[in-house]
Design a protein around this motif. Structure first.
Motif, PDB file in Angstrom:
ATOM      1  N   PRO A 105     212.979  14.112  71.325  1.00 41.15           N
ATOM      2  CA  PRO A 105     213.586  15.437  71.429  1.00 41.15           C
ATOM      3  C   PRO A 105     212.588  16.511  71.850  1.00 41.15           C
ATOM      4  CG  PRO A 105     214.400  14.325  69.477  1.00 41.15           C
ATOM      5  CD  PRO A 105     213.291  13.466  70.030  1.00 41.15           C
ATOM      6  N   GLU A 106     211.331  16.378  71.430  1.00 43.88           N
ATOM      7  CA  GLU A 106     210.303  17.355  71.784  1.00 43.88           C
ATOM      8  C   GLU A 106     209.946  17.253  73.265  1.00 43.88           C
ATOM      9  OE1 GLU A 106     210.721  16.919  67.681  1.00 43.88           O
ATOM     10  OE2 GLU A 106     210.173  15.329  69.100  1.00 43.88           O
ATOM     11  N   THR A 107     209.869  16.026  73.770  1.00 41.60           N
ATOM     12  CA  THR A 107     209.587  15.855  75.201  1.00 41.60           C
ATOM     13  C   THR A 107     210.766  16.329  76.035  1.00 41.60           C
ATOM     14  OG1 THR A 107     208.089  13.994  74.810  1.00 41.60           O
ATOM     15  CG2 THR A 107     209.078  14.155  76.999  1.00 41.60           C
ATOM     16  N   GLN A 108     211.973  16.062  75.575  1.00 37.52           N
ATOM     17  CA  GLN A 108     213.153  16.565  76.275  1.00 37.52           C
ATOM     18  C   GLN A 108     213.109  18.087  76.361  1.00 37.52           C
ATOM     19  OE1 GLN A 108     217.015  16.665  74.322  1.00 37.52           O
ATOM     20  NE2 GLN A 108     217.956  15.631  76.086  1.00 37.52           N
ATOM     21  N   ALA A 109     212.690  18.736  75.278  1.00 40.68           N
ATOM     22  CA  ALA A 109     212.587  20.194  75.262  1.00 40.68           C
ATOM     23  C   ALA A 109     211.539  20.688  76.256  1.00 40.68           C
ATOM     24  CB  ALA A 109     212.245  20.682  73.856  1.00 40.68           C
ATOM     25  N   ALA A 110     210.426  19.956  76.354  1.00 42.25           N
ATOM     26  CA  ALA A 110     209.397  20.335  77.326  1.00 42.25           C
ATOM     27  C   ALA A 110     209.908  20.128  78.749  1.00 42.25           C
ATOM     28  CB  ALA A 110     208.129  19.511  77.096  1.00 42.25           C
ATOM     29  N   PHE A 111     210.582  19.018  78.992  1.00 44.07           N
ATOM     30  CA  PHE A 111     211.037  18.674  80.344  1.00 44.07           C
ATOM     31  C   PHE A 111     212.153  19.579  80.838  1.00 44.07           C
ATOM     32  CE2 PHE A 111     209.647  13.915  80.704  1.00 44.07           C
ATOM     33  CZ  PHE A 111     208.327  14.326  80.625  1.00 44.07           C
ATOM     34  N   ILE A 112     213.032  20.032  79.949  1.00 45.99           N
ATOM     35  CA  ILE A 112     214.161  20.846  80.404  1.00 45.99           C
ATOM     36  C   ILE A 112     213.654  22.167  81.010  1.00 45.99           C
ATOM     37  CG2 ILE A 112     214.594  22.034  78.203  1.00 45.99           C
ATOM     38  CD1 ILE A 112     217.584  21.760  78.748  1.00 45.99           C
ATOM     39  N   VAL A 113     212.579  22.697  80.437  1.00 46.33           N
ATOM     40  CA  VAL A 113     211.987  23.927  80.975  1.00 46.33           C
ATOM     41  C   VAL A 113     211.142  23.626  82.202  1.00 46.33           C
ATOM     42  CG1 VAL A 113     210.288  25.741  80.487  1.00 46.33           C
ATOM     43  CG2 VAL A 113     212.031  25.160  78.789  1.00 46.33           C
ATOM     44  N   ARG A 114     210.334  22.594  82.124  1.00 49.69           N
ATOM     45  CA  ARG A 114     209.455  22.264  83.250  1.00 49.69           C
ATOM     46  C   ARG A 114     210.249  21.849  84.484  1.00 49.69           C
ATOM     47  NH1 ARG A 114     205.402  18.372  80.082  1.00 49.69           N
ATOM     48  NH2 ARG A 114     205.289  17.428  82.155  1.00 49.69           N
ATOM     49  N   GLN A 115     211.406  21.247  84.283  1.00 52.21           N
ATOM     50  CA  GLN A 115     212.270  20.925  85.422  1.00 52.21           C
ATOM     51  C   GLN A 115     212.695  22.197  86.139  1.00 52.21           C
ATOM     52  OE1 GLN A 115     216.724  20.421  85.689  1.00 52.21           O
ATOM     53  NE2 GLN A 115     216.120  18.378  85.015  1.00 52.21           N
ATOM     54  N   PHE A 146     221.952  13.040  76.321  1.00 53.67           N
ATOM     55  CA  PHE A 146     221.418  13.925  77.358  1.00 53.67           C
ATOM     56  C   PHE A 146     221.517  15.407  76.990  1.00 53.67           C
ATOM     57  CE2 PHE A 146     221.898  10.283  80.270  1.00 53.67           C
ATOM     58  CZ  PHE A 146     220.766  10.422  81.058  1.00 53.67           C
ATOM     59  N   GLY A 147     222.271  15.742  75.962  1.00 54.77           N
ATOM     60  CA  GLY A 147     222.604  17.136  75.686  1.00 54.77           C
ATOM     61  C   GLY A 147     221.474  17.999  75.184  1.00 54.77           C
ATOM     62  N   ALA A 148     221.666  19.315  75.366  1.00 57.96           N
ATOM     63  CA  ALA A 148     220.767  20.310  74.775  1.00 57.96           C
ATOM     64  C   ALA A 148     221.223  20.653  73.358  1.00 57.96           C
ATOM     65  CB  ALA A 148     220.730  21.572  75.631  1.00 57.96           C
ATOM     66  N   VAL A 149     222.456  20.274  73.035  1.00 58.79           N
ATOM     67  CA  VAL A 149     222.961  20.402  71.671  1.00 58.79           C
ATOM     68  C   VAL A 149     223.580  19.065  71.278  1.00 58.79           C
ATOM     69  CG1 VAL A 149     223.394  22.878  71.872  1.00 58.79           C
ATOM     70  CG2 VAL A 149     225.230  21.271  72.409  1.00 58.79           C
ATOM     71  N   THR A 150     223.760  18.848  69.979  1.00 57.99           N
ATOM     72  CA  THR A 150     224.343  17.607  69.497  1.00 57.99           C
ATOM     73  C   THR A 150     225.853  17.598  69.746  1.00 57.99           C
ATOM     74  OG1 THR A 150     224.709  18.498  67.288  1.00 57.99           O
ATOM     75  CG2 THR A 150     222.587  17.431  67.704  1.00 57.99           C
ATOM     76  N   LEU A 151     226.463  16.493  69.434  1.00 61.39           N
ATOM     77  CA  LEU A 151     227.912  16.360  69.615  1.00 61.39           C
ATOM     78  C   LEU A 151     228.676  17.422  68.832  1.00 61.39           C
ATOM     79  CD1 LEU A 151     230.194  14.618  70.869  1.00 61.39           C
ATOM     80  CD2 LEU A 151     230.128  13.220  68.789  1.00 61.39           C
ATOM     81  N   LEU A 153     227.533  20.385  68.261  1.00 65.36           N
ATOM     82  CA  LEU A 153     227.036  21.680  68.765  1.00 65.36           C
ATOM     83  C   LEU A 153     225.859  22.263  67.991  1.00 65.36           C
ATOM     84  CD1 LEU A 153     230.386  23.481  69.712  1.00 65.36           C
ATOM     85  CD2 LEU A 153     228.946  21.992  71.112  1.00 65.36           C
ATOM     86  N   LYS A 154     225.114  21.416  67.279  1.00 61.54           N
ATOM     87  CA  LYS A 154     223.903  21.893  66.635  1.00 61.54           C
ATOM     88  C   LYS A 154     222.764  21.917  67.662  1.00 61.54           C
ATOM     89  CE  LYS A 154     225.104  20.232  62.010  1.00 61.54           C
ATOM     90  NZ  LYS A 154     224.741  19.299  60.905  1.00 61.54           N
ATOM     91  N   PRO A 155     221.975  22.996  67.721  1.00 60.66           N
ATOM     92  CA  PRO A 155     220.908  23.093  68.721  1.00 60.66           C
ATOM     93  C   PRO A 155     219.848  22.006  68.546  1.00 60.66           C
ATOM     94  CG  PRO A 155     221.387  25.250  67.784  1.00 60.66           C
ATOM     95  CD  PRO A 155     222.116  24.244  66.937  1.00 60.66           C
ATOM     96  N   LYS A 156     219.503  21.355  69.649  1.00 60.44           N
ATOM     97  CA  LYS A 156     218.372  20.449  69.688  1.00 60.44           C
ATOM     98  C   LYS A 156     217.150  21.255  70.138  1.00 60.44           C
ATOM     99  CE  LYS A 156     219.292  16.451  71.748  1.00 60.44           C
ATOM    100  NZ  LYS A 156     219.881  15.501  72.740  1.00 60.44           N
ATOM    101  N   PRO A 157     215.947  20.706  70.032  1.00 61.23           N
ATOM    102  CA  PRO A 157     214.772  21.434  70.533  1.00 61.23           C
ATOM    103  C   PRO A 157     214.929  21.892  71.988  1.00 61.23           C
ATOM    104  CG  PRO A 157     214.058  19.590  69.201  1.00 61.23           C
ATOM    105  CD  PRO A 157     215.549  19.458  69.336  1.00 61.23           C
TER     106      PRO A 157
END
Length: 262
Positions: A105-115, A146-151, A153-157
């Motif tokens: 989840p932490e890498t996903q958070a880094a990648f979503i911005v870096r993308q 793949f989501g930015a939030v859970t099913l 709707l809770k925020p992921k990193p």
């Protein structure tokens, strides 16, 4: 082979029905250059306003690796586009899933911005992240994560990272990449209409510090923001800003100060 004339005929029909329509195609999965070249050879670029691709790649490859693909794709577009016509490349869908065999989840958070930011740096004006929310509860299923939030709707990193980026960079545009002596280090300079500047920085390497020499009316104390929205005082040594680089983006507001060009 039949698909290419059909695609061209469809685009022409749309253009005839609505001359002001915005047409983007072909929304490929990945960037299949052989397919795209045959598609462009059909003459379809005369009818398009943008070329849309979905730059998915192996999870061992970070978002920054798309830069080389964009460069190659842009050359291909220029080869087959009508003279003088410049077509932007759109990142129509792209994401990294945080399932057990994917990224954390932490890498996903880094990648979503870096993308988003590396696409802007490479002249890609529109980037669509896949996905808004997880499609299911199974941590082992890629399509569920793949989501930015859970099913529910809770925020992921990843959500907090995008929230931070949006808050920090609203009204700003990317100016350039600042050279800091290491190709794995990304320091991007942004500016807003009031001529205030901001730096966004991260690294593809292990966490470490770099110095960025400043000029102009830089405040003696600078505020920095981490990828998760936490604020902290930035370190300034003389006329140099010390940036602690990590995989997640760090934002530093310079105000009217600027980065000294080498």
């Amino acid at each position: 082979e039949v698909a290419f004339p059909l695609a061209l005929a469809t685009c022409k029909a749309v253009r005839e029905a609505d001359p002001k329509a915005t047409i983007a195609a072909p929304a490929t999965s990945g960037i299949p250059f052989e397919f795209l070249e045959e598609f462009f050879k059909s003459g379809v670029l005369a009818q398009l306003d943008a070329v849309s691709v979905h730059p998915y790649r192996n999870y061992s490859k970070s978002p920054e690796t798309a830069a080389e693909d964009y460069q190659k794709l842009r050359a291909l577009i220029d080869r087959y586009a009508p003279p003088g016509k410049k077509l932007p490349i759109l990142s129509g869908e792209w994401g990294y899933a945080s399932h057990t065999k994917g990224v954390s989840p932490e890498t996903q958070a880094a990648f979503i911005v870096r993308q988003q930011l590396s696409n802007l740096l490479n002249g890609v004006p529109l980037s669509i992240w896949y996905d808004w929310k997880d499609d299911g509860p199974d941590a082992n299923e890629r399509e569920h994560n793949f989501g930015a939030v859970t099913l529910d709707l809770k925020p992921k990193p990843a959500y907090l990272a995008v929230q931070t980026m949006t808050r920090e960079l609203t009204g700003y545009r990317v100016l350039r990449r600042v050279e800091v002596g290491n190709e794995k280090d990304f320091v991007l300079a942004f500016s807003n209409p009031a001529k205030n500047q901001k730096l966004v920085a991260w690294t593809l390497a292990e966490p470490h510090a770099v110095k960025v020499e400043l000029s102009g009316r830089t405040p003696k104390q600078l505020s920095a923001v981490r990828n998760n929205g936490e604020t902290f005082p930035a370190t300034v040594e003389g006329r140099s800003l010390v940036l602690d680089l990590a995989g997640g983006a760090t934002y530093v507001t310079l105000g009217r100060g600027t980065v000294k060009r080498r």
